[in-house]
Design an enzyme around this catalytic site. Structure first.
Site, PDB file in Angstrom:
ATOM      1  N   ARG A  56     -60.299 -83.041 -13.642  1.00  0.00           N
ATOM      2  CA  ARG A  56     -59.536 -82.157 -12.742  1.00  0.00           C
ATOM      3  C   ARG A  56     -58.891 -81.030 -13.549  1.00  0.00           C
ATOM      4  O   ARG A  56     -58.608 -79.961 -13.025  1.00  0.00           O
ATOM      5  CB  ARG A  56     -58.484 -82.952 -11.954  1.00  0.00           C
ATOM      6  CG  ARG A  56     -57.633 -82.081 -11.037  1.00  0.00           C
ATOM      7  CD  ARG A  56     -57.019 -82.879  -9.896  1.00  0.00           C
ATOM      8  NE  ARG A  56     -56.256 -84.011 -10.331  1.00  0.00           N
ATOM      9  CZ  ARG A  56     -54.998 -83.959 -10.787  1.00  0.00           C
ATOM     10  NH1 ARG A  56     -54.362 -82.803 -10.848  1.00  0.00           N
ATOM     11  NH2 ARG A  56     -54.381 -85.054 -11.167  1.00  0.00           N
ATOM     12  N   TYR A 109     -62.519 -61.295   4.299  1.00  0.00           N
ATOM     13  CA  TYR A 109     -63.124 -62.590   4.618  1.00  0.00           C
ATOM     14  C   TYR A 109     -62.128 -63.423   5.440  1.00  0.00           C
ATOM     15  O   TYR A 109     -60.951 -63.529   5.077  1.00  0.00           O
ATOM     16  CB  TYR A 109     -63.516 -63.307   3.313  1.00  0.00           C
ATOM     17  CG  TYR A 109     -63.936 -64.732   3.565  1.00  0.00           C
ATOM     18  CD1 TYR A 109     -64.962 -65.010   4.471  1.00  0.00           C
ATOM     19  CD2 TYR A 109     -63.306 -65.795   2.938  1.00  0.00           C
ATOM     20  CE1 TYR A 109     -65.338 -66.315   4.743  1.00  0.00           C
ATOM     21  CE2 TYR A 109     -63.685 -67.101   3.192  1.00  0.00           C
ATOM     22  CZ  TYR A 109     -64.700 -67.351   4.103  1.00  0.00           C
ATOM     23  OH  TYR A 109     -65.062 -68.644   4.376  1.00  0.00           O
ATOM     24  N   ASP A 181     -61.457 -59.701  -4.865  1.00  0.00           N
ATOM     25  CA  ASP A 181     -62.556 -60.623  -4.573  1.00  0.00           C
ATOM     26  C   ASP A 181     -63.847 -59.844  -4.796  1.00  0.00           C
ATOM     27  O   ASP A 181     -64.190 -58.947  -4.021  1.00  0.00           O
ATOM     28  CB  ASP A 181     -62.429 -61.102  -3.119  1.00  0.00           C
ATOM     29  CG  ASP A 181     -63.505 -62.128  -2.757  1.00  0.00           C
ATOM     30  OD1 ASP A 181     -64.549 -62.162  -3.440  1.00  0.00           O
ATOM     31  OD2 ASP A 181     -63.291 -62.875  -1.786  1.00  0.00           O
ATOM     32  N   LYS A 206     -71.946 -68.012  -3.723  1.00  0.00           N
ATOM     33  CA  LYS A 206     -72.767 -66.907  -3.213  1.00  0.00           C
ATOM     34  C   LYS A 206     -73.737 -66.407  -4.294  1.00  0.00           C
ATOM     35  O   LYS A 206     -74.589 -67.157  -4.709  1.00  0.00           O
ATOM     36  CB  LYS A 206     -71.859 -65.805  -2.679  1.00  0.00           C
ATOM     37  CG  LYS A 206     -70.660 -66.304  -1.866  1.00  0.00           C
ATOM     38  CD  LYS A 206     -71.047 -67.077  -0.611  1.00  0.00           C
ATOM     39  CE  LYS A 206     -69.779 -67.477   0.150  1.00  0.00           C
ATOM     40  NZ  LYS A 206     -70.038 -68.408   1.236  1.00  0.00           N
TER      41      LYS A 206
HETATM   42  C1  LIG Z   1     -66.083 -62.567   0.188  1.00  0.00           C
HETATM   43  C2  LIG Z   1     -65.837 -64.039   0.198  1.00  0.00           C
HETATM   44  N1  LIG Z   1     -64.840 -64.531  -0.548  1.00  0.00           N
HETATM   45  C3  LIG Z   1     -64.567 -65.855  -0.580  1.00  0.00           C
HETATM   46  C4  LIG Z   1     -65.276 -66.749   0.177  1.00  0.00           C
HETATM   47  C5  LIG Z   1     -64.932 -68.204   0.146  1.00  0.00           C
HETATM   48  O1  LIG Z   1     -65.845 -68.877  -0.654  1.00  0.00           O
HETATM   49  P1  LIG Z   1     -66.111 -70.463  -0.520  1.00  0.00           P
HETATM   50  O2  LIG Z   1     -66.804 -70.680   0.785  1.00  0.00           O
HETATM   51  O3  LIG Z   1     -66.904 -70.769  -1.746  1.00  0.00           O
HETATM   52  O4  LIG Z   1     -64.773 -71.116  -0.516  1.00  0.00           O
HETATM   53  C6  LIG Z   1     -66.327 -66.287   0.977  1.00  0.00           C
HETATM   54  C7  LIG Z   1     -67.110 -67.226   1.798  1.00  0.00           C
HETATM   55  O5  LIG Z   1     -67.904 -66.853   2.621  1.00  0.00           O
HETATM   56  C8  LIG Z   1     -66.605 -64.895   0.991  1.00  0.00           C
HETATM   57  O6  LIG Z   1     -67.577 -64.389   1.753  1.00  0.00           O
END
Ligand SMILES: Cc1ncc(COP(=O)(O)O)c(C=O)c1O
Length: 394
Positions: A56, A109, A181, A206
């Protein structure tokens, strides 16, 4: 002589010597590590000693991914997590405490809106949504209690872009940090830290993984920024998993090849669909019609714009739902950044947290389809998506 059970456990726990280094980073599928003394364990748990104590906290496979991502994002440090949301949660909370304010994009998001409502609100942290494609609007939204401005390099799902350099400059002048992000761009197309941001997160689920077979996240920045976020991730239990880190490492090796193909495929589809029957508009930073096309040219690598499209169908929500039923090559599924083309309807999936008014404010219509262009043959994608769009009215 110890009994069979004792011998079996000892025998099966011997780590083999490997004088020839393996070509691939092994999956260290262990939750815990043997230490020589109580002192050593105490120091490992405080990261005062190099090494690993408990997965962890850290794990060699995680560490290999952290080193690789830090190098590719140009970051001093990295901490990997169990999901992109665990990364965002850890990073955001490390900057904010009760009474503070977070500025987020209107088109963001949906998980960030979910985080704001289900976690940040309980902690007394206020959130202000703003059009982050306009640096002046971000400047106006920064108040006395603002501690962090949150940006998406390319917004999910509208593909609106933020001028990271301009916003970092104006935020820093007010003593406010900037977190980005960078999931839609990937470290191949953009490095926000080099543009002035203080921290970057990725959903490694992704483009970094790239094959729809893992969930993971990463936090990148200075050792101080990452250390503060890591403390929250560890205490909240948002750790990565060794197998997922292994898969993300494998994905990284082909990230460049995939991003080049995602970008050329997406441009071909965007150009073919713009003005096509059934299509009201195509949002793609690589199109000259995109409001931040010039910014995309300046900040994304070599004229590429990645694989994400926002497809506005002329027939609204009903057309959007019909479009998804008509697909033959693309897959109707949430998520993005994978080898296969994935289409989803944000208003009912990734952005279901938004009210109709919030959708409109963020430039998201109820009929918008998010398309994550994959690596298939571009002609097949153009034919599939153009046919589905044209048939939505019939
Ligand atoms: C731009 C973006 N940031 C963060 C996330 C969150 O990622 P996770 O699903 O791996 O938690 C997503 C998920 O679709 C996303 O599209």
């Amino acid at each position: 002589m110890p009994g069979f059970a004792t011998r079996a456990i000892k025998a099966a726990s011997r780590v083999p010597a490997a004088p020839q280094p393996p070509v691939n980073v092994p999956i260290y599928q262990t939750s815990t590590f043997e230490v020589a003394s109580a002192q050593e364990l105490a120091e490992l748990l405080e990261f005062a000693l190099p090494g690993h104590s408990y997965s962890r906290y850290s794990n060699p496979t995680h560490a290999a991914l952290e080193d690789a991502l830090a190098e590719l994002e140009g970051a001093e440090a990295c901490h990997v997590t169990g999901s992109g949301m665990a990364a965002i949660h850890g990073l955001v909370l490390s900057f904010l405490r009760s009474g503070d304010e977070l500025v987020i994009p209107r088109a963001v998001y949906g998980g960030v809106v979910g985080l704001a409502r289900s976690v940040l609100a309980r902690a007394g942290i206020a959130v202000r949504s703003v059009d982050t494609s306009d640096p002046a609007a971000v400047g106006a939204a920064i108040g006395e209690r603002t501690r962090l401005v949150w940006l998406e390099t390319i917004s999910n799902p509208t593909t609106a872009m933020a001028d990271i350099a301009a916003i970092s400059e104006l935020a820093h002048a007010r003593g406010v940090a900037v977190g980005v992000d960078n999931t839609f761009a990937s470290p191949y197309l953009c490095n926000p830290l080099a543009l002035g941001a203080d921290a970057v997160v990725h959903s490694t689920t992704k483009y970094i993984g790239g094959h729809s077979d893992l969930t993971g996240g990463a936090i990148l920045g200075s050792a101080e920024v990452v250390g503060a976020a890591r403390e929250i991730v560890i205490n909240a239990g948002g750790n990565a998993a060794p197998l997922e880190a292994f898969l993300a490492l494998r994905g990284l090796k082909t990230l460049e090849l995939r991003m080049i193909r995602h970008s050329s495929n997406a441009l071909a589809v965007a150009e073919a669909l713009e003005g096509a029957p059934g299509v009201a508009a195509v949002g793609y930073p690589g199109l000259a019609s995109h409001p931040q096309h010039a910014l995309a040219r300046r900040t994304l690598r070599d004229g590429m714009s990645g694989g994400m499209l926002a497809l506005e169908l002329a027939g609204g929500r009903a057309a959007g739902e019909r479009f998804l039923d008509l697909l033959q090559v693309a897959v109707h599924a949430t998520s993005l950044g994978s080898v296969e083309t994935l289409c989803s309807h944000p208003a009912s999936s990734s952005h279901r947290q938004f009210s109709d008014a919030e959708l409109a404010e963020g430039g998201l219509s109820a009929g918008m389809i998010r398309v994550s262009i994959g690596l298939e043959d571009p002609e097949d994608l153009v034919a599939d998506l153009a046919n589905a769009a044209a048939s939505t009215g019939t």
